[in-house]
Enzyme design. Structure first.
Site, PDB file in Angstrom:
ATOM      1  N   PHE A  70      -8.360   8.203   8.649  1.00 20.04           N
ATOM      2  CA  PHE A  70      -8.079   8.808   7.343  1.00 20.04           C
ATOM      3  C   PHE A  70      -9.350   8.708   6.502  1.00 20.04           C
ATOM      4  O   PHE A  70     -10.373   8.191   6.948  1.00 20.04           O
ATOM      5  CB  PHE A  70      -6.888   8.120   6.649  1.00 20.04           C
ATOM      6  CG  PHE A  70      -7.138   6.683   6.277  1.00 20.04           C
ATOM      7  CD1 PHE A  70      -6.895   5.663   7.178  1.00 20.04           C
ATOM      8  CD2 PHE A  70      -7.631   6.343   5.014  1.00 20.04           C
ATOM      9  CE1 PHE A  70      -7.133   4.337   6.848  1.00 20.04           C
ATOM     10  CE2 PHE A  70      -7.869   5.016   4.673  1.00 20.04           C
ATOM     11  CZ  PHE A  70      -7.620   4.006   5.587  1.00 20.04           C
ATOM     12  N   THR A 121       0.845  -1.193   0.000  1.00 15.35           N
ATOM     13  CA  THR A 121       0.000   0.000   0.000  1.00 15.35           C
ATOM     14  C   THR A 121       0.878   1.239   0.000  1.00 15.35           C
ATOM     15  O   THR A 121       2.007   1.209   0.479  1.00 15.35           O
ATOM     16  CB  THR A 121      -0.933   0.025   1.227  1.00 15.35           C
ATOM     17  OG1 THR A 121      -1.752   1.200   1.164  1.00 15.35           O
ATOM     18  CG2 THR A 121      -0.172   0.039   2.546  1.00 15.35           C
ATOM     19  N   GLU A 174      -2.038  -1.179 -11.478  1.00 14.03           N
ATOM     20  CA  GLU A 174      -3.308  -0.477 -11.702  1.00 14.03           C
ATOM     21  C   GLU A 174      -4.483  -1.247 -11.100  1.00 14.03           C
ATOM     22  O   GLU A 174      -4.561  -2.465 -11.236  1.00 14.03           O
ATOM     23  CB  GLU A 174      -3.552  -0.331 -13.215  1.00 14.03           C
ATOM     24  CG  GLU A 174      -2.497   0.491 -13.911  1.00 14.03           C
ATOM     25  CD  GLU A 174      -2.981   1.886 -14.250  1.00 14.03           C
ATOM     26  OE1 GLU A 174      -4.156   2.188 -13.948  1.00 14.03           O
ATOM     27  OE2 GLU A 174      -2.193   2.657 -14.809  1.00 14.03           O
ATOM     28  N   ASP A 186      -8.072  -4.020  -0.795  1.00  8.58           N
ATOM     29  CA  ASP A 186      -8.839  -2.989  -1.468  1.00  8.58           C
ATOM     30  C   ASP A 186     -10.017  -2.722  -0.558  1.00  8.58           C
ATOM     31  O   ASP A 186     -10.652  -3.649  -0.050  1.00  8.58           O
ATOM     32  CB  ASP A 186      -9.299  -3.430  -2.851  1.00  8.58           C
ATOM     33  CG  ASP A 186      -9.750  -2.222  -3.669  1.00  8.58           C
ATOM     34  OD1 ASP A 186      -9.133  -1.144  -3.542  1.00  8.58           O
ATOM     35  OD2 ASP A 186     -10.728  -2.339  -4.425  1.00  8.58           O
ATOM     36  N   SER A 187     -10.245  -1.473  -0.293  1.00  9.23           N
ATOM     37  CA  SER A 187     -11.288  -1.144   0.661  1.00  9.23           C
ATOM     38  C   SER A 187     -12.017   0.081   0.171  1.00  9.23           C
ATOM     39  O   SER A 187     -11.569   0.764  -0.747  1.00  9.23           O
ATOM     40  CB  SER A 187     -10.680  -0.895   2.042  1.00  9.23           C
ATOM     41  OG  SER A 187      -9.636   0.052   1.946  1.00  9.23           O
ATOM     42  N   HIS A 223     -13.512  -2.530   9.603  1.00  6.71           N
ATOM     43  CA  HIS A 223     -13.575  -3.488   8.493  1.00  6.71           C
ATOM     44  C   HIS A 223     -12.198  -4.082   8.223  1.00  6.71           C
ATOM     45  O   HIS A 223     -12.053  -5.270   7.984  1.00  6.71           O
ATOM     46  CB  HIS A 223     -14.120  -2.771   7.258  1.00  6.71           C
ATOM     47  CG  HIS A 223     -13.418  -1.483   6.924  1.00  6.71           C
ATOM     48  ND1 HIS A 223     -13.212  -0.481   7.850  1.00  6.71           N
ATOM     49  CD2 HIS A 223     -12.828  -1.038   5.782  1.00  6.71           C
ATOM     50  CE1 HIS A 223     -12.566   0.508   7.291  1.00  6.71           C
ATOM     51  NE2 HIS A 223     -12.305   0.200   6.042  1.00  6.71           N
TER      52      HIS A 223
HETATM   53  P1  ITT Z   1      -3.568   1.795  -1.680  1.00  7.59           P
HETATM   54  O1  ITT Z   1      -4.305   1.433  -2.940  1.00  7.59           O
HETATM   55  O2  ITT Z   1      -2.158   2.268  -1.910  1.00  7.59           O
HETATM   56  O3  ITT Z   1      -3.637   0.731  -0.638  1.00  7.59           O
HETATM   57  P2  ITT Z   1      -5.719   3.696  -1.320  1.00  7.59           P
HETATM   58  O4  ITT Z   1      -5.998   4.740  -0.290  1.00  7.59           O
HETATM   59  O5  ITT Z   1      -5.803   4.091  -2.764  1.00  7.59           O
HETATM   60  O6  ITT Z   1      -4.295   3.058  -0.986  1.00  7.59           O
HETATM   61  P3  ITT Z   1      -7.927   1.848  -1.810  1.00  7.59           P
HETATM   62  O7  ITT Z   1      -7.710   1.752  -3.250  1.00  7.59           O
HETATM   63  O8  ITT Z   1      -8.228   0.588  -1.047  1.00  7.59           O
HETATM   64  O9  ITT Z   1      -6.668   2.489  -1.028  1.00  7.59           O
HETATM   65  O10 ITT Z   1      -9.052   2.927  -1.582  1.00  7.59           O
HETATM   66  C1  ITT Z   1      -9.625   2.985  -0.357  1.00  7.59           C
HETATM   67  C2  ITT Z   1     -10.278   4.328  -0.154  1.00  7.59           C
HETATM   68  O11 ITT Z   1     -11.495   4.062   0.575  1.00  7.59           O
HETATM   69  C3  ITT Z   1      -9.413   5.200   0.752  1.00  7.59           C
HETATM   70  O12 ITT Z   1      -8.576   6.066   0.043  1.00  7.59           O
HETATM   71  C4  ITT Z   1     -10.482   5.931   1.558  1.00  7.59           C
HETATM   72  O13 ITT Z   1     -10.978   7.019   0.841  1.00  7.59           O
HETATM   73  C5  ITT Z   1     -11.591   4.891   1.703  1.00  7.59           C
HETATM   74  N1  ITT Z   1     -11.361   4.083   2.925  1.00  7.59           N
HETATM   75  C6  ITT Z   1     -10.940   2.796   2.999  1.00  7.59           C
HETATM   76  N2  ITT Z   1     -10.781   2.396   4.265  1.00  7.59           N
HETATM   77  C7  ITT Z   1     -11.088   3.471   5.022  1.00  7.59           C
HETATM   78  C8  ITT Z   1     -11.091   3.720   6.418  1.00  7.59           C
HETATM   79  O14 ITT Z   1     -10.707   2.822   7.313  1.00  7.59           O
HETATM   80  N3  ITT Z   1     -11.454   4.916   6.826  1.00  7.59           N
HETATM   81  C9  ITT Z   1     -11.814   5.868   5.959  1.00  7.59           C
HETATM   82  N4  ITT Z   1     -11.820   5.738   4.632  1.00  7.59           N
HETATM   83  C10 ITT Z   1     -11.468   4.535   4.160  1.00  7.59           C
END
Ligand code: ITT
Length: 194
Positions: A151, A8, A41, A70-71, A179
């Site tokens: 965040f 990440t 990607e 992925d979240s 989660h």
């Molecule tokens: P990586 O792909 O580098 O891991 P990313 O931030 O782009 O980092 P994701 O593609 O999984 O990660 O997108 C997840 C987005 O969903 C993240 O940027 C937040 O906007 C939101 N999100 C996920 N988990 C969260 C949490 O615990 N609290 C708040 N927002 C969350």
């Protein structure tokens, strides 16, 4: 000592994984630690597909067993949006995303603001099928942001059980109930079997 790459770029996620895997005896590496600058990607249509793409992609680049998650946020009244597009919802990033989400939900009454955070973790290692772990956290989209922890969408994500947003919770508490924590506990069981 076993190494695991946490794939990440998000320092918030990295912190949360480090706390949850504490005591496992794993040496956690990050993309920055390994000097990996390539981006895998996220072109999938589901959290599972994106987690797999990242875990298998960074395994290929690093040669190390790799965890990727992925979240994102799913809002019921928005048909599950922003979903896999949570990180770039509305084409805006950072705090502007909170305002964008609020704008989409301007006239939505409190009882229809149900949402959930979803996390899918993929664990990839050489020569073995990729394994998955899942977690979810239900909540309500607040009318205005509150709190400075966590965040992403945390300041808008209200938890009925705690009468606080996720951004108002102490980090240790978020790390118990999120989660990502739920998925990471399932991932921990998989890692113990490795
Ligand atoms: P990586 O792909 O580098 O891991 P990313 O931030 O782009 O980092 P994701 O593609 O999984 O990660 O997108 C997840 C987005 O969903 C993240 O940027 C937040 O906007 C939101 N999100 C996920 N988990 C969260 C949490 O615990 N609290 C708040 N927002 C969350």
């Amino acid at each position: 000592m076993h190494e695991l790459l946490i794939a990440t770029h998000n320092p918030g996620k990295r912190r949360e994984f480090a706390a949850i895997f504490d005591g496992l005896g794993l040496t956690l590496r990050t993309l920055d630690d390994l000097g990996i600058r390539e981006d895998v990607e996220e072109t999938g249509a589901t959290f599972e597909q994106n987690a797999r793409l990242k875990a298998e992609g960074y395994l290929a680049l690093s040669g190390l067993p790799t965890l990727a998650d992925d979240s994102g946020l799913e809002v019921a009244v928005l048909g599950g949006a922003p979903g896999v597009y949570s990180a770039r919802y509305g084409g805006v990033q950072g705090p502007a995303q909170l305002q964008y989400l609020l704008d989409q939900m301007q006239d939505v009454p409190w009882h229809q603001r149900l949402a959930r955070f979803v996390c899918v973790i993929a664990l990839a290692r050489p020569g073995q099928p990729t394994q998955f772990a899942h977690g979810a956290l239900p909540g309500v989209i607040e009318l205005a942001p509150r709190g400075s922890g966590g965040f992403g969408y945390d300041p808008l994500f209200y938890l009925l059980d705690y009468d606080q947003t996720v951004a108002e919770l102490p980090a240790e508490l978020k790390n118990q109930i999120s989660h990502r924590a739920e998925a990471a506990r399932m991932a921990r069981t998989i890692l113990e079997q490795w």
